[in-house]
Structures are given as C-alpha cells and as structure tokens.
Design a protein around this motif. Structure first.
Motif, PDB file in Angstrom:
ATOM      1  N   LEU A 183      34.716  25.802   2.656  1.00  0.00           N
ATOM      2  CA  LEU A 183      36.099  25.608   3.117  1.00  0.00           C
ATOM      3  C   LEU A 183      36.754  24.427   2.391  1.00  0.00           C
ATOM      4  O   LEU A 183      37.922  24.471   2.001  1.00  0.00           O
ATOM      5  N   THR A 184      35.978  23.365   2.178  1.00  0.00           N
ATOM      6  CA  THR A 184      36.501  22.183   1.477  1.00  0.00           C
ATOM      7  C   THR A 184      36.956  22.556   0.063  1.00  0.00           C
ATOM      8  O   THR A 184      38.019  22.147  -0.397  1.00  0.00           O
ATOM      9  N   TRP A 185      36.132  23.379  -0.604  1.00  0.00           N
ATOM     10  CA  TRP A 185      36.472  23.767  -1.982  1.00  0.00           C
ATOM     11  C   TRP A 185      37.683  24.699  -1.998  1.00  0.00           C
ATOM     12  O   TRP A 185      38.526  24.632  -2.896  1.00  0.00           O
ATOM     13  N   ILE A 186      37.794  25.555  -0.960  1.00  0.00           N
ATOM     14  CA  ILE A 186      38.970  26.450  -0.863  1.00  0.00           C
ATOM     15  C   ILE A 186      40.239  25.605  -0.673  1.00  0.00           C
ATOM     16  O   ILE A 186      41.265  25.830  -1.302  1.00  0.00           O
ATOM     17  N   LEU A 187      40.118  24.596   0.211  1.00  0.00           N
ATOM     18  CA  LEU A 187      41.288  23.727   0.457  1.00  0.00           C
ATOM     19  C   LEU A 187      41.659  22.944  -0.801  1.00  0.00           C
ATOM     20  O   LEU A 187      42.839  22.766  -1.110  1.00  0.00           O
ATOM     21  N   ALA A 211      41.162  23.966  -3.877  1.00  0.00           N
ATOM     22  CA  ALA A 211      41.800  24.922  -4.792  1.00  0.00           C
ATOM     23  C   ALA A 211      43.261  25.153  -4.375  1.00  0.00           C
ATOM     24  O   ALA A 211      44.164  25.227  -5.220  1.00  0.00           O
ATOM     25  N   ALA A 212      43.485  25.252  -3.039  1.00  0.00           N
ATOM     26  CA  ALA A 212      44.855  25.456  -2.532  1.00  0.00           C
ATOM     27  C   ALA A 212      45.728  24.267  -2.916  1.00  0.00           C
ATOM     28  O   ALA A 212      46.887  24.422  -3.327  1.00  0.00           O
ATOM     29  N   LEU A 213      45.146  23.060  -2.821  1.00  0.00           N
ATOM     30  CA  LEU A 213      45.882  21.835  -3.167  1.00  0.00           C
ATOM     31  C   LEU A 213      46.282  21.849  -4.642  1.00  0.00           C
ATOM     32  O   LEU A 213      47.415  21.533  -5.006  1.00  0.00           O
ATOM     33  N   LEU A 214      45.336  22.264  -5.504  1.00  0.00           N
ATOM     34  CA  LEU A 214      45.623  22.285  -6.946  1.00  0.00           C
ATOM     35  C   LEU A 214      46.630  23.374  -7.317  1.00  0.00           C
ATOM     36  O   LEU A 214      47.336  23.262  -8.322  1.00  0.00           O
ATOM     37  N   ALA A 215      46.701  24.429  -6.464  1.00  0.00           N
ATOM     38  CA  ALA A 215      47.613  25.547  -6.776  1.00  0.00           C
ATOM     39  C   ALA A 215      49.059  25.242  -6.371  1.00  0.00           C
ATOM     40  O   ALA A 215      49.987  25.956  -6.778  1.00  0.00           O
ATOM     41  N   ILE A 216      49.253  24.203  -5.562  1.00  0.00           N
ATOM     42  CA  ILE A 216      50.596  23.930  -5.027  1.00  0.00           C
ATOM     43  C   ILE A 216      51.663  23.696  -6.105  1.00  0.00           C
ATOM     44  O   ILE A 216      52.742  24.288  -6.037  1.00  0.00           O
ATOM     45  N   PRO A 217      51.405  22.875  -7.150  1.00  0.00           N
ATOM     46  CA  PRO A 217      52.474  22.684  -8.151  1.00  0.00           C
ATOM     47  C   PRO A 217      52.893  23.997  -8.808  1.00  0.00           C
ATOM     48  O   PRO A 217      54.075  24.244  -9.039  1.00  0.00           O
ATOM     49  N   PHE A 218      51.919  24.879  -9.065  1.00  0.00           N
ATOM     50  CA  PHE A 218      52.199  26.182  -9.677  1.00  0.00           C
ATOM     51  C   PHE A 218      53.064  27.039  -8.733  1.00  0.00           C
ATOM     52  O   PHE A 218      54.075  27.609  -9.147  1.00  0.00           O
ATOM     53  N   LEU A 219      52.673  27.083  -7.446  1.00  0.00           N
ATOM     54  CA  LEU A 219      53.437  27.876  -6.471  1.00  0.00           C
ATOM     55  C   LEU A 219      54.854  27.332  -6.315  1.00  0.00           C
ATOM     56  O   LEU A 219      55.822  28.082  -6.209  1.00  0.00           O
ATOM     57  N   LEU A 245      54.561  17.824   3.385  1.00  0.00           N
ATOM     58  CA  LEU A 245      53.732  17.898   4.599  1.00  0.00           C
ATOM     59  C   LEU A 245      52.474  18.720   4.337  1.00  0.00           C
ATOM     60  O   LEU A 245      51.363  18.331   4.729  1.00  0.00           O
ATOM     61  N   ILE A 246      52.640  19.849   3.646  1.00  0.00           N
ATOM     62  CA  ILE A 246      51.486  20.708   3.329  1.00  0.00           C
ATOM     63  C   ILE A 246      50.506  19.958   2.423  1.00  0.00           C
ATOM     64  O   ILE A 246      49.292  19.954   2.653  1.00  0.00           O
ATOM     65  N   ILE A 247      51.052  19.270   1.408  1.00  0.00           N
ATOM     66  CA  ILE A 247      50.188  18.540   0.467  1.00  0.00           C
ATOM     67  C   ILE A 247      49.399  17.447   1.200  1.00  0.00           C
ATOM     68  O   ILE A 247      48.182  17.324   1.039  1.00  0.00           O
ATOM     69  N   LEU A 248      50.112  16.712   2.058  1.00  0.00           N
ATOM     70  CA  LEU A 248      49.467  15.628   2.807  1.00  0.00           C
ATOM     71  C   LEU A 248      48.359  16.174   3.705  1.00  0.00           C
ATOM     72  O   LEU A 248      47.245  15.629   3.753  1.00  0.00           O
ATOM     73  N   THR A 249      48.652  17.287   4.393  1.00  0.00           N
ATOM     74  CA  THR A 249      47.659  17.900   5.294  1.00  0.00           C
ATOM     75  C   THR A 249      46.425  18.336   4.501  1.00  0.00           C
ATOM     76  O   THR A 249      45.285  18.104   4.919  1.00  0.00           O
ATOM     77  N   LEU A 250      46.679  18.955   3.334  1.00  0.00           N
ATOM     78  CA  LEU A 250      45.551  19.417   2.515  1.00  0.00           C
ATOM     79  C   LEU A 250      44.719  18.249   1.998  1.00  0.00           C
ATOM     80  O   LEU A 250      43.488  18.306   1.996  1.00  0.00           O
ATOM     81  N   ILE A 251      45.393  17.166   1.576  1.00  0.00           N
ATOM     82  CA  ILE A 251      44.661  15.985   1.062  1.00  0.00           C
ATOM     83  C   ILE A 251      43.741  15.431   2.157  1.00  0.00           C
ATOM     84  O   ILE A 251      42.555  15.189   1.935  1.00  0.00           O
TER      85      ILE A 251
END
Ligand SMILES: [Fe+2]
Ligand SMILES: [Fe+2]
Length: 188
Positions: A33-37, A39-47, A12-18
């Motif tokens: 904000l777009t670039w922050i989002l 970056a958050a999307l790319l950090a998800i697999p690591f988290l 759900l988080i990934i879909l919302t971020l996409i």
C-alpha cells in the motif's frame, strides 16, 4: 472549479499522500500500500497537467480548410481563445481579461473581413449566407460584451464558451464548405 479551489484540492491530496507515505515507511517499507501511495504521489504532476490541458483548445489537423492563409488565421483565433482562457483561469485581473477579450473580438472581425473578401472576389455562390453567419456571431458577441459591463464573471464565462464553441463549429463546418471552390480558384 476555479483555479484557486482546484489548487487547494490538489495541495490537500498531495499533503495527505505525503503523510500517508511517511507513516507507511515508518511502519515498515514492505507494505505494498505504501508503494501504491508513493506511485500515486509521483503521478500527481502528470495528472494535473492533463487536467489543466483539458480547459484549452487544441488545434487539430482535421480543422484545416486546405488554404494556408486561412488555416493560419484560424490557428491564431484558437491561440487567442486560449489566451483569454488563461487570463480568466489564473485570475489575472479585469484589465488583462478585457485586453484578451478585445484582442480576440478584434481579430475575429479582421478574419471575417479577410474571408468575406476572398469569397466575394472569387464569386463564391454561398457568400451571402456565410457572411450572414459572421454578422450574427459578431452581434451576439457584442451583446455578451454589453453584459460584461453588468456582470463581468458570468459574461466572461458565457463569452468564452460561446466563442470557442462557435468558432470551432464554424471553422469545422461552414468554412470547410468554401474550401474546394476557393482552392479551385487558386486561393492559397
Ligand atoms: Fe473562418
Ligand atoms: Fe467563416
């Protein structure tokens, strides 16, 4: 949180971020904000990997009792606990869970016998007290196994928590007390 619920949450988080990133780029790629989002999307697999690793025991050098044969057995016990954790976490079915639990309990007994043999053969002065801890632990595990027949989910979680806490505390406390004595006797 069980595995299915956490997978759903992450999806759900990934879909919302996409969606947010796509809308952000459509509105104009210059928004920070777009670039922050993004970056958050790319950090998800690591988290996600970090969070998943938290559920598993990690062998630490500080757990070593200084006797290689025993350290190897303790490492195997940690692996068997993680194997059981995997079977439970990924809902692999009752047969796999039971196999993993039986293997862990069986190897724990084998390890206790090995340790008791070394302590007894070498005349370790606290042998009786140490063995009593092993006997008490096995008795409690057998009670948990009996519970498993009635309520497998609760009993399995109790077994996992009990076994992992008990084994790490025992390895890191009581087992370390024999280190100097057995090393001085030439045990390796
Ligand atoms: Fe041990
Ligand atoms: Fe022990």
């Amino acid at each position: 949180m069980n595995q299915n619920a956490s997978m759903f949450g992450f999806s759900l988080i990934i879909l919302t971020l996409i969606v947010a990133v796509i809308l952000g780029f459509m509105a104009g790629p210059t928004s920070p904000l777009t670039w922050i989002l993004l970056a958050a999307l790319l950090a998800i697999p690591f988290l996600y990997r970090k969070l998943a690793a938290k559920d598993f025991l990690q062998w630490k050098s500080e757990y070593s009792v200084g006797i290689d044969s025993i350290d190897q057995q303790h490492k195997k016990l940690v692996n068997l606990i993680n194997q059981l954790q995997t079977a439970v976490k990924y809902s692999t079915g009752e047969e796999f869970e039971r196999e993993a639990l039986d293997e862990l309990v069986g190897y724990t007994k084998t390890h206790f016998s090995y340790e008791e043999g070394l302590m007894e053969q070498n005349g370790y002065p606290d042998f009786d007290a140490h063995k009593a801890q092993h006997v008490k632990m096995i008795k409690q595990v057998e009670e948990v196994l009996a519970e498993y027949e009635k309520d497998s989910d609760t009993a399995m979680n109790n077994a996992l928590n009990y076994l992992s806490d008990w084994l790490i505390n025992h390895i890191n406390g009581t087992d370390k007390q024999y280190s100097r004595f057995l090393i001085d006797k030439g045990v390796k």
